[in-house]
Scaffold this active site. Structure first.
Site, PDB file in Angstrom:
ATOM      1  N   TYR A   1       5.903  42.900  25.272  1.00  0.00           N
ATOM      2  CA  TYR A   1       5.338  42.463  24.125  1.00  0.00           C
ATOM      3  C   TYR A   1       3.923  42.820  24.169  1.00  0.00           C
ATOM      4  O   TYR A   1       3.265  42.819  23.012  1.00  0.00           O
ATOM      5  CB  TYR A   1       5.284  40.736  23.859  1.00  0.00           C
ATOM      6  CG  TYR A   1       6.673  40.796  23.828  1.00  0.00           C
ATOM      7  CD1 TYR A   1       7.476  40.982  22.405  1.00  0.00           C
ATOM      8  CD2 TYR A   1       7.395  40.086  24.690  1.00  0.00           C
ATOM      9  CE1 TYR A   1       8.881  40.772  22.427  1.00  0.00           C
ATOM     10  CE2 TYR A   1       8.960  39.765  24.476  1.00  0.00           C
ATOM     11  CZ  TYR A   1       9.685  39.972  23.162  1.00  0.00           C
ATOM     12  OH  TYR A   1      11.073  39.701  22.993  1.00  0.00           O
TER      13      TYR A   1
ATOM     14  N   ARG B   1      19.088  34.947  28.056  1.00  0.00           N
ATOM     15  CA  ARG B   1      18.176  34.728  26.714  1.00  0.00           C
ATOM     16  C   ARG B   1      18.981  33.945  25.676  1.00  0.00           C
ATOM     17  O   ARG B   1      20.035  34.596  25.735  1.00  0.00           O
ATOM     18  CB  ARG B   1      17.753  36.033  26.448  1.00  0.00           C
ATOM     19  CG  ARG B   1      17.263  36.305  24.875  1.00  0.00           C
ATOM     20  CD  ARG B   1      15.836  35.502  24.621  1.00  0.00           C
ATOM     21  NE  ARG B   1      15.010  36.577  25.480  1.00  0.00           N
ATOM     22  CZ  ARG B   1      14.728  37.774  24.862  1.00  0.00           C
ATOM     23  NH1 ARG B   1      14.918  37.932  23.690  1.00  0.00           N
ATOM     24  NH2 ARG B   1      13.728  38.575  25.557  1.00  0.00           N
TER      25      ARG B   1
ATOM     26  N   LYS C   1      16.668  42.232  34.503  1.00  0.00           N
ATOM     27  CA  LYS C   1      16.861  41.587  33.012  1.00  0.00           C
ATOM     28  C   LYS C   1      17.950  42.989  32.498  1.00  0.00           C
ATOM     29  O   LYS C   1      17.398  43.975  32.539  1.00  0.00           O
ATOM     30  CB  LYS C   1      15.446  41.588  32.254  1.00  0.00           C
ATOM     31  CG  LYS C   1      15.722  41.297  30.940  1.00  0.00           C
ATOM     32  CD  LYS C   1      14.509  41.295  30.259  1.00  0.00           C
ATOM     33  CE  LYS C   1      14.665  41.311  28.720  1.00  0.00           C
ATOM     34  NZ  LYS C   1      13.478  41.243  27.944  1.00  0.00           N
TER      35      LYS C   1
ATOM     36  N   ASP D   1      14.196  38.000  19.991  1.00  0.00           N
ATOM     37  CA  ASP D   1      12.869  38.330  20.664  1.00  0.00           C
ATOM     38  C   ASP D   1      11.741  37.518  19.701  1.00  0.00           C
ATOM     39  O   ASP D   1      11.810  37.422  18.564  1.00  0.00           O
ATOM     40  CB  ASP D   1      12.705  39.721  20.261  1.00  0.00           C
ATOM     41  CG  ASP D   1      13.652  40.564  21.540  1.00  0.00           C
ATOM     42  OD1 ASP D   1      14.601  40.007  22.156  1.00  0.00           O
ATOM     43  OD2 ASP D   1      13.232  41.757  21.670  1.00  0.00           O
TER      44      ASP D   1
ATOM     45  N   ASP E   1       9.197  46.205  32.179  1.00  0.00           N
ATOM     46  CA  ASP E   1      10.265  46.151  30.852  1.00  0.00           C
ATOM     47  C   ASP E   1      10.611  47.698  30.386  1.00  0.00           C
ATOM     48  O   ASP E   1      10.117  48.482  31.399  1.00  0.00           O
ATOM     49  CB  ASP E   1       9.785  45.354  29.818  1.00  0.00           C
ATOM     50  CG  ASP E   1      10.975  44.752  29.176  1.00  0.00           C
ATOM     51  OD1 ASP E   1      11.650  45.296  28.432  1.00  0.00           O
ATOM     52  OD2 ASP E   1      11.500  43.400  29.413  1.00  0.00           O
ATOM     53  N   ASP E   2      11.233  47.908  29.421  1.00  0.00           N
ATOM     54  CA  ASP E   2      11.461  49.097  28.971  1.00  0.00           C
ATOM     55  C   ASP E   2      10.202  49.899  28.902  1.00  0.00           C
ATOM     56  O   ASP E   2       8.726  49.515  28.580  1.00  0.00           O
ATOM     57  CB  ASP E   2      12.034  48.906  27.394  1.00  0.00           C
ATOM     58  CG  ASP E   2      12.472  49.977  26.844  1.00  0.00           C
ATOM     59  OD1 ASP E   2      12.724  51.297  27.512  1.00  0.00           O
ATOM     60  OD2 ASP E   2      12.869  50.210  25.638  1.00  0.00           O
TER      61      ASP E   2
ATOM     62  N   CYS F   1      20.767  39.493  28.448  1.00  0.00           N
ATOM     63  CA  CYS F   1      20.127  39.531  27.189  1.00  0.00           C
ATOM     64  C   CYS F   1      20.790  40.335  26.160  1.00  0.00           C
ATOM     65  O   CYS F   1      21.517  41.259  26.619  1.00  0.00           O
ATOM     66  CB  CYS F   1      18.706  40.055  27.400  1.00  0.00           C
ATOM     67  SG  CYS F   1      17.657  39.920  25.914  1.00  0.00           S
TER      68      CYS F   1
ATOM     69  N   ASP G   1      19.980  44.233  29.372  1.00  0.00           N
ATOM     70  CA  ASP G   1      19.783  43.902  28.067  1.00  0.00           C
ATOM     71  C   ASP G   1      20.768  44.794  27.298  1.00  0.00           C
ATOM     72  O   ASP G   1      21.545  45.808  27.938  1.00  0.00           O
ATOM     73  CB  ASP G   1      18.236  44.401  27.860  1.00  0.00           C
ATOM     74  CG  ASP G   1      17.843  43.559  26.361  1.00  0.00           C
ATOM     75  OD1 ASP G   1      18.578  42.842  25.729  1.00  0.00           O
ATOM     76  OD2 ASP G   1      16.639  43.801  26.225  1.00  0.00           O
TER      77      ASP G   1
END
Length: 843
Positions: A357, A557, A498, A561, A390-391, A542, A500
């Protein structure tokens, strides 16, 4: 018309009784059969092919004459023989064989009736197992279908239960003065009532996957849907669950609760697992003729000659809406059925940092190392244990072994660097979804899930792209996903993954293995990922259909988001997306953080998504505090996602006030009263005694005063001290009414409530920790003095508030006299400034 229609007439069938189990009794074939537990009474009517369920207590909910039905298709060649392909079966039970037995299961001793019926016109045979656990207030049943014919069939919809009538407007107008003749209950459709008397009905709907809306909706409210069509619907909604557009008529996935807000009782219906089929529900909350249908989605999976398939166990629970743990019997049964690790309730949720984020896909090894350095310096102060990338590290979604330009050496060196700081290395992956521009899509086209026309299915619009999905019934595609996970864990060194966008494996399409349902394909894929990772790796799911992940994931999750805006926004546009409850936003993340709080430490550890504390976002301070409060009081994980080197001290302190995590889930007091709950209560106790932490949320767009009777909080209306955490306000509730003034728009009041005991000192709270009490590890009161010990990670600075029955002469902290502030009525505020531990003596 999405619910099934049953003909009013019922055909009688011949029935014989045949012993089947070692412990078995025989009944007369024509008479109804019964099962009884301390909680429920079940009646089976073989002649009418219906069953009923009643509670053993007065004015309990009931279901009468519920019925079942199977919809399936035969091959095109069947048109030549019978003139039709679509068939409806199980409306009667011809040639039924019935036995009554006692069996044993993960749910303890079961009183069970097994009914075997068939063949139907295509030589399908059916076995229905009805069971009452003696130790739990549940009713269980499932259906097994065996194909003894010569041709395969395709299963469409397996209705485990329908009770009540789903009206069409042209046949049954809405009740009113001019339509009194339509108020009579339709005959032959059964009945369902959360209470024997008409009341004020509502429905708790559970969304399909992590991001999908979950909450309680009333008769006058509309179902939550989407206006984004094919861009978003494949991601957020189960294809087999109807997307309804009528007030008071709702659908749900896996389970739901039809309840009566007036009489405070309800009926939970659902499935104990989603290993075989995705389960769907539909209800109408009309107070005159409510109805509920529960079915397993067959997905047109082929049932070959000689093969059989069983549904997951369906379950019913009669619910007291005001019970402190109203869903516990069902939720615990789901955990048993899916063999959730017994250690899950004792696991500690993750506390850490995530890159998403702040940087989104614009990440690099350099940015990660800068934040890692800050995280390492804050590790002790913030109790951090995780650093998750993350991504953005990969070249493209799907091309997991190729890296972006920001990671010229890949991500293995970073995992080593993370471990050296004492933090656990975490990595994001989306192994089931494929970007349209990826090399994987170009080189492995046969791995993609396709529709009946041979076109790759649409997996939704993300990364400014319409993505594709892997067909996990293709052995090579499944092996590739395992290799991705195996490499991340065993070669790159990541102990936290994680995973997703996992819904992609459950999209409708024509699988290579046509016998697999969508639920089976997804579950098989998830089990393969767990096998590749190994049992010691922490897996966070997620974007995954919730029921499919139970027993596989350590964390899940449970909401949309979060984002740096209160309402959903896309490319600067806000108003168009206000009703999109699965899009990223702070409001949407909060929705399921609250409504799915009961899942925490039962099915997994809840992940409410990240906490954004930086002042540069579009969230007000009050909105940040609301996010922080909901995360802290529901017990799930806490990950920061700001640029740590740039965070000002006051925002770091806000995060530190939540740590260490309380780790317990609060009780939603109005979970069935509104779509988004307003009241949460968490009971705490330590050396200072017992107290109640209450959150009062203001979801309005303006400043509000909120007043709540203590009785509505489940507390006695006695003399009570009240201290609000974020503003530090103190009051004394003497009239049984708790009032908080000027709660900001989208803000929250977090109040510690402690009964006043005459002549006895009381710890009222502090600004050191949101619990307003867990920071105290010792409390010793004597006629001469009061001694207490505070403990915090790292350096702590703030105030504590005490009630003292007599004025103190002095306050000593760490052997130094400290000035204190009298606030009136025996309340005193004491400033504290210490490292880790403070010894305080009040004389």
């Amino acid at each position: 018309m999405t619910a099934l229609s049953r003909p009013p007439s019922a055909v009688k069938s011949g029935i014989t009784l045949q012993p089947h189990h070692a412990i078995c009794t025989t009944h007369h074939a024509i008479m109804p059969l019964t099962l009884t537990s301390p909680h429920l009474h079940f009646t089976l009517n073989p002649q009418a092919a219906t069953w009923s369920l009643h509670g053993t207590q007065l004015n309990a909910p009931f279901i009468e004459d519920a019925w079942m039905q199977v919809n399936y298709q035969t091959p095109i060649s069947a048109l030549l023989r019978s003139g039709r392909r679509k068939h409806i079966s199980l409306q009667t039970w011809p040639k039924a064989q019935i036995n009554h037995s006692v069996t044993f299961s993960p749910h303890g001793e079961l009183q069970q009736i097994t009914l075997e019926s068939g063949p139907d016109a295509n030589r399908l045979f059916y076995k229905i197992e009805f069971a009452l656990p003696q130790e739990h207030p549940l009713f269980l049943w499932r259906l097994t279908i065996e194909n003894r014919g010569q041709s395969p069939v395709q299963m469409d919809r397996i209705t485990l239960m329908q009770a009540g009538f789903f009206p069409k407007r042209k046949l049954l107008p809405e009740p009113g003065p001019l339509s009194a003749k339509y108020r009579r209950k339709p005959i032959g459709y059964g009945a369902i009532r959360p209470h024997p008397d008409p009341g004020k009905l509502a429905f708790f709907t559970n969304g399909w996957q992590s991001w999908s809306f979950t909450g309680t909706l009333g008769t006058d409210e509309w179902p939550v849907g989407t206006s984004l069509g094919f861009m978003a619907a494949p991601m957020w909604f189960n294809q087999g669950t109807p997307r309804l557009r009528k007030r008071g008529r709702f659908a749900s996935d896996m389970f739901g609760v039809l309840g009566d807000r007036l009489h405070r009782s309800g009926i939970l219906a659902g499935f104990l697992s989603q290993k075989q089929h995705f389960g769907s529900l539909e209800v109408t909350t009309d107070p005159i003729y409510p109805a509920l249908a529960l079915w397993a989605n067959g997905d047109q999976a082929r049932l070959e000659p000689g093969a059989q398939i069983s549904t997951d166990w369906a379950a019913l629970q009669f619910v007291n809406l005001d019970d402190p743990e109203p869903l516990a019997p069902y939720l615990d049964a789901v955990a048993r059925e899916n063999r959730v690790q017994p250690s899950i309730p004792s696991h500690q949720p993750s506390v850490g940092w995530c890159s998403w984020y702040q940087f989104y896909q614009d990440i690099s090894a350099e940015k990660m190392r800068a934040n890692l350095q800050s995280a390492a310096s804050l590790k002790n102060e913030l109790h951090l244990n995780l650093f998750q990338i993350d991504d953005g590290f990969q070249a493209q979604i799907g091309d997991w072994f190729n890296f972006s330009s920001g990671f010229p050496q890949g991500v293995a060196p970073l995992s080593s660097a993370i471990r050296e700081t004492g933090l656990n290395p975490g990595l994001w992956l989306a192994p089931f979804i494929v970007h349209s521009k990826s090399k994987l899509r170009r080189t492995q086209r046969k791995w993609l899930l396709r529709n009946r026309f041979g076109v790759p299915v649409n997996a939704g619009f993300v990364w400014n792209n319409f993505n594709k999905a892997l067909d996990l019934t293709h052995p090579e595609a499944l092996a590739y996903t395992q290799e991705v996970v195996r490499t991340a864990v065993h070669e790159w060194g990541y102990s936290f993954l994680k995973l997703d966008f996992l819904f992609a494996a459950a999209l409708p399409g024509r699988h290579r293995d046509r016998s697999q349902t969508r639920a089976q394909a997804l579950r098989r894929g998830l089990e393969a990922l767990r096998e590749a990772a190994g049992p010691e790796v922490h897996l966070l799911g997620c974007g995954v259909p919730l029921g499919s992940g139970i027993g596989i994931f350590d964390s899940m999750r449970i909401g949309a988001d979060v984002d740096g805006t209160w309402l959903p926004t896309w490319k600067g546009l806000r108003g168009l997306f206000k009703e999109e409850y699965a899009m990223p936003s702070a409001r949407n993340a909060l929705q399921n953080t609250l409504t799915r709080a009961p899942l925490h430490r039962r099915w997994w550890l809840n992940d409410p998504d990240c906490l954004l504390v930086r002042p540069e976002s579009n969230l007000t301070l009050a909105e940040v505090q609301t996010l922080a409060s909901a995360i802290a009081l529901t017990g799930g994980s806490l990950l920061l996602s700001d640029d740590l080197p740039a965070l000002p001290d006051n925002r770091l302190r806000l995060a530190s006030q939540l740590l260490p995590l309380i780790g317990k889930r609060g009780r939603l007091l109005d979970w069935f009263e509104a779509a988004t709950p307003h009241l949460l209560r968490l009971d705490l106790e330590n050396a200072t005694g017992a107290w109640y932490l209450v959150a009062l949320f203001n979801w309005a767009d303006q400043v509000m005063d909120i007043s709540v009777p203590l009785e509505k909080l489940g507390l006695s209306a006695v003399d009570t001290f009240a201290r609000e955490f974020w503003r530090g306000s103190l009051s004394r509730v003497t009239d049984g009414l708790l009032t908080l003034k000027n709660i900001p728009a989208h803000g929250v009041g977090v109040v510690a409530l402690r009964p006043a005991t005459p002549g006895k000192a009381a710890y009222l709270g502090s600004d050191l920790h949101i619990s307003q009490g867990l920071e105290v590890i010792q409390w010793l009161e004597s006629p001469e003095n009061l001694r207490l010990r505070l403990e915090r990670p790292g350096k702590a600075q703030g105030v504590i508030d005490l009630y003292l029955p007599r004025p103190p002469s002095r306050v000593v902290i760490q052997h130094k006299n400290i000035d204190f502030e009298p606030l009136g009525e025996g309340i005193y505020r004491i400033p504290v400034d210490f490292e880790r531990v403070a010894e305080i003596e009040i004389i």
